[in-house]
Every structure is written in C-alpha cells, then in structure tokens.
Design an enzyme around this catalytic site. Structure first.
Site, short mmCIF file in Angstrom:
data_model
loop_
_atom_site.label_atom_id
_atom_site.label_comp_id
_atom_site.label_asym_id
_atom_site.label_seq_id
_atom_site.Cartn_x
_atom_site.Cartn_y
_atom_site.Cartn_z
N ASN A 20 12.52 -28.10 9.23
CA ASN A 20 13.31 -28.99 10.08
C ASN A 20 14.57 -29.54 9.41
O ASN A 20 15.58 -29.74 10.05
CB ASN A 20 12.43 -30.16 10.55
N HIS A 21 14.46 -29.79 8.08
CA HIS A 21 15.55 -30.50 7.41
C HIS A 21 15.64 -30.06 5.96
O HIS A 21 14.75 -29.39 5.44
CB HIS A 21 15.29 -32.01 7.47
N GLN A 49 17.71 -36.70 4.65
CA GLN A 49 17.18 -35.40 5.08
C GLN A 49 17.83 -34.94 6.39
O GLN A 49 17.23 -35.04 7.46
CB GLN A 49 15.66 -35.50 5.29
N ASP A 54 0.14 -38.38 3.77
CA ASP A 54 0.90 -39.35 4.55
C ASP A 54 0.00 -40.53 4.94
O ASP A 54 -1.17 -40.54 4.62
CB ASP A 54 1.45 -38.69 5.82
N ARG A 81 1.49 -24.17 5.26
CA ARG A 81 1.37 -25.29 6.18
C ARG A 81 2.81 -25.54 6.61
O ARG A 81 3.72 -25.56 5.77
CB ARG A 81 0.78 -26.48 5.43
N GLU A 84 1.80 -28.41 11.53
CA GLU A 84 1.72 -29.86 11.53
C GLU A 84 2.45 -30.33 12.78
O GLU A 84 3.67 -30.39 12.81
CB GLU A 84 2.40 -30.48 10.29
N TYR A 124 9.99 -30.48 15.96
CA TYR A 124 11.29 -31.14 16.09
C TYR A 124 12.51 -30.24 15.91
O TYR A 124 13.65 -30.74 15.89
CB TYR A 124 11.37 -32.30 15.08
N LEU A 125 12.31 -28.94 15.78
CA LEU A 125 13.44 -28.09 15.37
C LEU A 125 14.60 -28.06 16.36
O LEU A 125 15.75 -27.96 15.96
CB LEU A 125 12.97 -26.64 15.14
N ASP A 163 11.51 -37.62 -1.12
CA ASP A 163 10.41 -37.56 -0.16
C ASP A 163 9.38 -36.51 -0.61
O ASP A 163 9.08 -35.57 0.11
CB ASP A 163 10.95 -37.24 1.25
N ASP A 212 5.74 -27.71 8.11
CA ASP A 212 6.05 -29.12 8.21
C ASP A 212 6.79 -29.45 9.51
O ASP A 212 7.72 -28.74 9.90
CB ASP A 212 6.95 -29.49 7.01
#
Ligand code: BGC
Length: 564
Positions: free
Chosen positions: A109-110, A175, A315, A205, A249, A211-212, A67, A207
């Site tokens: 996050n991952h 991920q 993206d 930046r 983001e 969502y954490l 990714d 990412d």
C-alpha cells in the site's frame, strides 16, 4: 537460491502452525542489540521443537524504521541491521531442511517517505515517479476515508513543501500511499513479489490489502479493483511459484473479509479478523454464542482456501469491527490499565490480557488449532511473556523474546539498556518469571503445555484439516462445542469458557458406536447409546475422538465435505 518447491505442494498451509516473528525482537546473533536474520536461523531448533510449520517474518527490507519496517526504503535489499541476502538464503535453506516454510511480509500500500521513489516524485512534477503517488492541491479528496492511526494522524492528507501539494497516506504521514491506478506501480509490486519468492520464500502475509485503490465518494477500501489486482498477483504466483501462499490482512466486516478468498482465485488464506475480538468477548461473557454466529457466517472457506486464526499479533487488538457496546465491554475487561488503549484498540499481549492464566491461554490456543484453517501464534505468547505499557506506539508488544532469566532476557549479549527495546521488567511476565530456558521440559509450564498441544494436533492433523465444522448443542451455556468430521472419524471439541466446573451432554448420532478417546485436554466422560455426558472443570477443554464405521457411500452433510 533455495529450492523450496517440495514443501509447497497442495494446500500445505492447512497442516502447519504459523509463528509470527518481528525479526528485530527475536534474537540478536551479533551482539549489536538488534535481533537479526541469523538470530532467527539460530533459533530454528526451538521453533521446530515447538512444532512450528511456518514462520512469518515481519518486514526485513531496508527501512526508515519509523513503523517496524512497514516503511520501506528499498524493496530489493535486506536492512543492514538485520543481515544480508545470504543470511536470508541460509535462513530459508535451514528452515526448509527442518520442514519449516518461511513467509515474508508484502507491503504494497505504501512506502517510506525516505524511499527514492517518493524523493524523486516530490522534487519534480515532471518526474515519471510523480504519478506513483496521490497528490492534491486541496487535501479534500476521498473525505470518506477513515483515518487508521487516529491517535496520531488527524487526516489522510499531508502538505509537502517540496512537492507543493498534499500527498495521501492511509497510515503515518511518513508512509505515502502508492497510486495503484499507475500500471508501473502494479508491475513493480509483482517484481518485488517475484524477487523474494525467487529467494525461496514460501509466500507472504500481505499488509493492509483493502486500501490500494481510492475512488471518490467511497470509503476507499475493498474496492473491486483491489480484488482484480490480487487475483492477478495470485495468477502470477500460481504460474511461477506454485504452492506459494498469500495471507490477507484485511480487517473488515464479515462480508468484505470473506471476499478476499475471491472464490478460490485470490488469497488462499485470510486472517480471521472478525473472529478475533469475539474470542475475547465470548470469554468475558462466558457465552460462546457469538463465536458460533461468526463461524457459521464465515465457514466453510472456499475449496483450497483456509482461515488464518490468531489471538494476538504485533499490532494492538483492533476493535474496529465491533459495536460500541462491545467495544465498551472489551475495554472494561481488557483495557483497564492506563495507557492501554491505542487507536481505539488494546495494545497488550496475550498473557496480561488473560490475567496470566496459563489454563486459559491453553484453552484459547486449543480452540484456534481445532478450527478449520490454520493457527498463527505470536512469538513469546507460548511462554506467557508480557508487555510494556511505558513504551510508545505498539513497541510494548514487541519487546525482546525472553530466552533466559537474565536481565537482557538472553536476547543479546548486551545489557538491557542497550537493546533495541528494553525487555519486559515486571516480576510476573518478565524474563525472571517467563523464559524459554526455565519453561523448556518442565511439564506444567505453559511452553510445555503448548508444545504438547501442537504435537497432539500435528499427530491428528489429517483429522483436523478438512473444512468440516458442525456446531453441537452441549446443553450448557458456557460450553462451546463442535464436531470436526472426516470419513473415518469424528472429533468432538468441547471448550468450557467459564471459570466454573460444568456438566453437560451431547447427543450422539446412532452411527457412533465406538468408545470415545480423549485426544487432548481433560474431561470425565460417560456415554450411553444416544448421548455423551461430560464434566469439564473451569476453562478446560477436550478433543474427543470417535471412530465411525467407514462407509464412503454414506455421504456427509454438505458442509462436512473434505475439500482438499
Ligand atoms: C501492520 C502495521 C503497520 C501498518 C502500516 C498494518 O497493517 O500490521 O503494523 O503499522 O500496516 O504498514
């Protein structure tokens, strides 16, 4: 180690044009077909000539590369295909010497499924790493969580034979998400941030920030805990690396996105996801009302903060925050070619989306620059390069930068078929038609028009850097008009987003007695005591400056106060 602090004073990001670089696609310095960090260093002269004040480098850490580097396997190492730590230090040093700041990408996050942390965790339930991830016996928890890569992943839980459990992943199954309820994970991410800032980076930046944290019964996004975490990270940065910037983001609704400024205590900059699709929709409708609404709902940014505007990035154009009708219109106008739509969005570059019309690209870039905050450009959009719909995922908008007209785009010494990705090969947007070498210095080229625009903006940056934004009523439905105010000047920005020529008028305050000057763009003007009449050709813009009588006690409207 690099001393970057002198470039980091105050809200420097309000005076910089940002430029996003996927390192692997920018310039291959060692002839292995892969762009690298020394390649970016070699091209700093180009960036500086363009007027770029900061670069944002996509992840350069050791990665499994499923990714584009967002699947990290070692947070403390540079991926060998991109260079070494010394190469990064040199890049930062040389960028700073040119007054260019360098942002990394902080992926919290991952991690990659191949990362040793996950490998340890999946093999042994008693491993201290086990609690670094989210496990389940049923894969049924957090069922209200939306799947982001919905064209590829049916669910956010994947069964792992080795672990004997499901693990949670917000993005690809390769991920796994980290568990932010585990204090050691939070501390580790602070360490990661410190490590790279210690190498002179000027910020990140950040990412996928919403969502954490995960909580049952919620959509698992933008939870209060997320804001607590980033406020802590910000406090660490402010104490140890003053002036370092964090850009969020957060592709969320307006009220959720605004929260990432955290009353000036969280992110100094937030990507303006709510505005981005509306820019294209307004253009398609030839009606700027939706822009006015979004900006009025999101400005001013809190003191010391600023919005980060963008038209495109690495993206797809995400359409998650628009209504079904708007999405339908967007896809009708911008997504008509087969294989364009990915995860509900449009995986195209700026130039092909705008039918290769340089005048419209200049108009949209001028609009971004003139809004309160900072503009982020995506590499190659300044030369109008295209994309490849035949490549998988988002690779089609990450093709080699087009430096020359050669078949390999001058990106590498290798032939096109041996590059990390094949260059664009169509006659309209490929290297033969669009490249730096041919556009440089040619006055009517897109590159030169964008360069001049940035130069004009930079020359007047003190007049553009406040949060002041007052919508104007130009009496023409297709013209987006607003004032940018400073105590000594007012700049009227006019954008004709229709293809037709228009004439209109803007009411002038009695205090504005000076003769207007056109700073950039093209308009025919005539003024009377109380109004300015203008003619604008299709898709043209103008920045029109009035000197105002300097009277510090006069007081500006609340939204006009310079907050820096
Ligand atoms: C990045 C994507 C990436 C995803 C998962 C996003 O927000 O911009 O390119 O695939 O995060 O890391």
């Amino acid at each position: 180690m690099v001393a970057g602090s002198s470039l980091r004073s105050g809200a420097w990001f309000r005076t910089a044009v940002f430029y996003e670089i996927p390192v692997r696609s920018f310039y291959d310095s060692n002839g292995d077909g892969i762009g690298d960090l020394p390649g970016v260093t070699e091209k700093l002269g180009y960036l500086s000539e363009l007027g770029v004040g900061a670069v944002w480098l996509l992840p350069f850490y050791r990665s499994a590369w499923r990714d584009e580097g967002y699947d990290i396997t070692d947070h403390y190492a540079i991926d060998p295909s991109l260079g070494t730590i010394d190469d990064l230090d040199r890049l930062v040093q040389e960028a700073h010497a040119r007054g260019i700041r360098v942002l990394g990408d902080l992926v919290t996050n991952h991690i990659s499924i191949d990362h040793p942390w996950f490998q340890e965790a999946r093999r042994d339930r008693s491993s201290p790493r086990r609690s670094w991830f989210l496990w389940s016996d049923t894969g049924k928890e957090f069922s209200r969580t939306r799947v982001i890569f919905r064209d590829v992943e049916p669910t956010n839980w994947t069964w792992d034979d080795l672990a004997g459990q499901y693990y949670f992943h917000r993005f690809y199954a390769t991920q796994p998400d980290l568990n932010y309820d585990e204090p050691a994970v939070r501390q580790e991410m602070f360490r990661v941030a410190r490590f790279w800032l210690g190498h002179g980076l000027d910020g990140f930046r950040c990412d996928a920030v919403p969502y954490l944290f995960k909580r049952e019964g919620t959509r698992c996004q933008s939870l209060p805990e997320v804001h607590v975490f980033f406020k802590e990270l910000r406090a660490v940065l402010d104490a140890e690396f003053p002036g370092a910037v964090l850009v969020a983001e957060a592709n969320q609704s307006i009220p959720e996105t605004v929260q990432y400024f955290g009353d000036s205590r969280e992110f100094p900059m937030v990507m303006h996801f709510p505005l981005m699709p509306n820019l294209y929709l307004a253009l398609a409708e030839e009606d700027p009302r939706r822009l006015r609404h979004v900006l009025q709902a999101t400005l001013p940014a809190p003191p010391g903060c600023g919005w980060a505007y963008f038209l495109r990035n690495h993206d797809e154009v995400t359409l998650e925050q628009v209504s079904d009708d708007e999405r339908e219109m967007f896809l009708w106008v911008y997504g008509k070619y087969p294989r364009t739509v990915l995860n509900g969005g449009v995986r195209r570059r700026l130039a092909p989306m705008l039918d290769g019309d340089d005048t419209t690209i200049v108009l949209m870039t001028a609009l971004l620059l003139s809004l309160p905050g900072a503009a982020f450009l995506y590499y190659g959009d300044e030369i109008g390069m295209g994309d490849r719909l035949d490549l998988p995922d988002r690779d089609g908008v990450r093709t080699p930068m087009q430096w020359t007209s050669a078949a390999n785009a001058g990106f590498s010494t290798l032939p096109p078929e041996r590059l990390i990705r094949p260059p664009v090969d169509d006659p309209v947007y490929g290297p033969a038609a669009r490249n730096v070498a041919d556009e440089r210095g040619r006055p009517d080229s897109l590159l030169e028009r964008i360069r001049q625009l940035i130069a004009l903006w930079s020359a007047h940056v003190d007049e553009f850097r406040s949060e002041a934004f007052l919508a104007a009523e130009p009496q023409v439905p297709s013209v987006f008009a607003f004032w940018r105010d400073q105590p000594a000047t007012r700049i009227l920005c006019l954008y004709n987003i229709s293809r037709a020529s228009v004439s209109g008028t803007v009411r002038l305050d009695p205090e504005l007695k000076s003769t207007p000057t056109v700073l950039a763009g093209e308009a025919t003007l005539a003024r009377s005591d109380s109004q300015l009449s203008f003619d604008l050709a299709g898709r043209r813009f103008a920045w029109i400056r009035f000197a105002r009588p300097f009277a510090p006690s006069m007081g500006l409207p609340a939204s006009s106060v310079d907050r820096l």
